[in-house]
Design a protein around this motif. Sequence first.
Motif, mmCIF file in Angstrom:
data_model
loop_
_atom_site.group_PDB
_atom_site.id
_atom_site.type_symbol
_atom_site.label_atom_id
_atom_site.label_comp_id
_atom_site.label_asym_id
_atom_site.label_seq_id
_atom_site.Cartn_x
_atom_site.Cartn_y
_atom_site.Cartn_z
ATOM 1 N N PHE A 1 0.856 -1.181 0.000
ATOM 2 C CA PHE A 1 0.000 0.000 0.000
ATOM 3 C C PHE A 1 0.892 1.232 0.000
ATOM 4 N N TRP A 2 0.688 2.097 -0.985
ATOM 5 C CA TRP A 2 1.508 3.304 -1.118
ATOM 6 C C TRP A 2 0.663 4.531 -0.812
ATOM 7 N N GLY A 3 1.124 5.306 0.147
ATOM 8 C CA GLY A 3 0.504 6.596 0.428
ATOM 9 C C GLY A 3 -0.424 6.576 1.623
ATOM 10 N N GLN A 4 -0.470 7.713 2.314
ATOM 11 C CA GLN A 4 -1.336 7.830 3.476
ATOM 12 C C GLN A 4 -2.806 7.693 3.106
ATOM 13 N N ASP A 5 -3.148 7.966 1.848
ATOM 14 C CA ASP A 5 -4.539 7.850 1.416
ATOM 15 C C ASP A 5 -4.928 6.400 1.119
ATOM 16 N N ARG A 6 -4.018 5.440 1.360
ATOM 17 C CA ARG A 6 -4.352 4.030 1.211
ATOM 18 C C ARG A 6 -4.440 3.316 2.562
ATOM 19 N N LEU A 7 -4.402 4.080 3.632
ATOM 20 C CA LEU A 7 -4.481 3.457 4.950
ATOM 21 C C LEU A 7 -5.831 2.787 5.187
ATOM 22 N N ASP A 8 -6.904 3.353 4.646
ATOM 23 C CA ASP A 8 -8.211 2.700 4.776
ATOM 24 C C ASP A 8 -8.212 1.355 4.063
ATOM 25 N N ASP A 9 -7.513 1.295 2.924
ATOM 26 C CA ASP A 9 -7.421 0.031 2.199
ATOM 27 C C ASP A 9 -6.605 -0.992 2.991
ATOM 28 N N LEU A 10 -5.544 -0.535 3.623
ATOM 29 C CA LEU A 10 -4.755 -1.423 4.482
ATOM 30 C C LEU A 10 -5.616 -1.943 5.628
ATOM 31 N N ASP A 11 -6.382 -1.060 6.230
ATOM 32 C CA ASP A 11 -7.283 -1.427 7.322
ATOM 33 C C ASP A 11 -8.263 -2.506 6.861
ATOM 34 N N ALA A 12 -8.869 -2.280 5.699
ATOM 35 C CA ALA A 12 -9.840 -3.251 5.174
ATOM 36 C C ALA A 12 -9.168 -4.580 4.858
ATOM 37 N N HIS A 13 -7.964 -4.528 4.328
ATOM 38 C CA HIS A 13 -7.231 -5.749 4.002
ATOM 39 C C HIS A 13 -6.967 -6.576 5.268
ATOM 40 N N LEU A 14 -6.511 -5.914 6.303
ATOM 41 C CA LEU A 14 -6.250 -6.634 7.558
ATOM 42 C C LEU A 14 -7.532 -7.190 8.149
#
Length: 200
Positions: A182-195
């Motif tokens: 995940f690249w960028g602070q604007d992908r943290l929601d995607d990281l959250d969803a992935h986890l």
Amino acid sequence: MADIDYFFATVSPWTYLAGTRLEQIAARHGKTIAYKPVDLLAVFARTGGVAPKDRHPSRMEYRAQELTRQSAKLKMPLNLKPRHWPTNVAPSAYAVIAVAQAGGDVGPLVHAFTRAVWAEEREIADPEVIAAIVSDCGFDPAVADKGMLSAAETYAANTEEAAARGAFGAPFYIVNADDARFWGQDRLDDLDAHLGSGAA
């Protein structure tokens, strides 16, 4: 091995805008973080990126607009032209590494360094500023001083590792269980969803 490898630069405005959301996400999912500051210009050079000063004006104009939008969205103050940017990022990176190696929780320290650049007009290459920030975050500045040599070696290794593993900017997050990136602070929601999906 930590669950998430976090590649970042203490001088990056996007790392600043990430705040401490990664720490909140990791805590929510019971995941651990390995903090890996990198020489971002070296990462750019290795992966086809371009230093900000060498980018086309249209890219720089968009960068300024997006930084303004994101800082407003996140309610985080940000100076588009900070007094001490660019600067020598290595000393602050070494301090983060040394504190982490001593067993400290460096999430707030990373944010404090980036905030110092982008919101507080402080020079994070200045040893006195570094010592003050380390102390304000609850750590002994002497720890950072003592660990400088090994920290420099780790900093170089982090940079090599980032390029080798597909990181090309900052902040960059890699989930070790499945190599999800995940690249960028604007992908943290995607990281959250992935986890949260159980994939990692």
